[in-house]
Design a protein around this motif. Structure first.
Motif, PDB file in Angstrom:
ATOM      1  N   CYS A   1       0.835  -1.208   0.000  1.00 25.10           N
ATOM      2  CA  CYS A   1       0.000   0.000   0.000  1.00 25.10           C
ATOM      3  C   CYS A   1       0.870   1.259   0.000  1.00 25.10           C
ATOM      4  O   CYS A   1       1.623   1.497   0.953  1.00 25.10           O
TER       5      CYS A   1
ATOM      6  N   ILE B   1      -8.588  -1.912   5.889  1.00 25.06           N
ATOM      7  CA  ILE B   1      -8.216  -0.750   5.084  1.00 25.06           C
ATOM      8  C   ILE B   1      -8.973   0.467   5.591  1.00 25.06           C
ATOM      9  O   ILE B   1     -10.191   0.437   5.736  1.00 25.06           O
TER      10      ILE B   1
ATOM     11  N   CYS C   1      -7.448   5.270   1.762  1.00 26.74           N
ATOM     12  CA  CYS C   1      -7.331   4.474   0.529  1.00 26.74           C
ATOM     13  C   CYS C   1      -7.489   5.351  -0.712  1.00 26.74           C
ATOM     14  O   CYS C   1      -8.406   6.168  -0.798  1.00 26.74           O
TER      15      CYS C   1
END
Length: 56
Positions: free
Chosen positions: A19, A33, A38
């Motif tokens: 990520c 998440i 995100c």
């Protein structure tokens, strides 16, 4: 929409390592998440061995 990690997660950590914005952290029994962090890049989904991250 942000990605979410399904219950298929085996807690290997591969997604967190990929990520680029560090939106993934270890949760209770699986990785999670942060939807606000995100950027929907899909890096987590492409590296997961069990295809747990899904676009929601």
């Amino acid at each position: 929409m942000a990605y979410v990690i399904s219950d298929d997660c085996i807690s290997c950590g591969a997604c967190a390592a990929e990520c680029p914005v560090e939106a993934i952290s270890e949760g209770d029994g699986k990785y999670v998440i942060d939807a606000d962090t995100c950027i929907e890049c899909g890096a987590c989904a492409s590296t997961c061995p069990v295809e747990a991250p899904k676009a929601e």
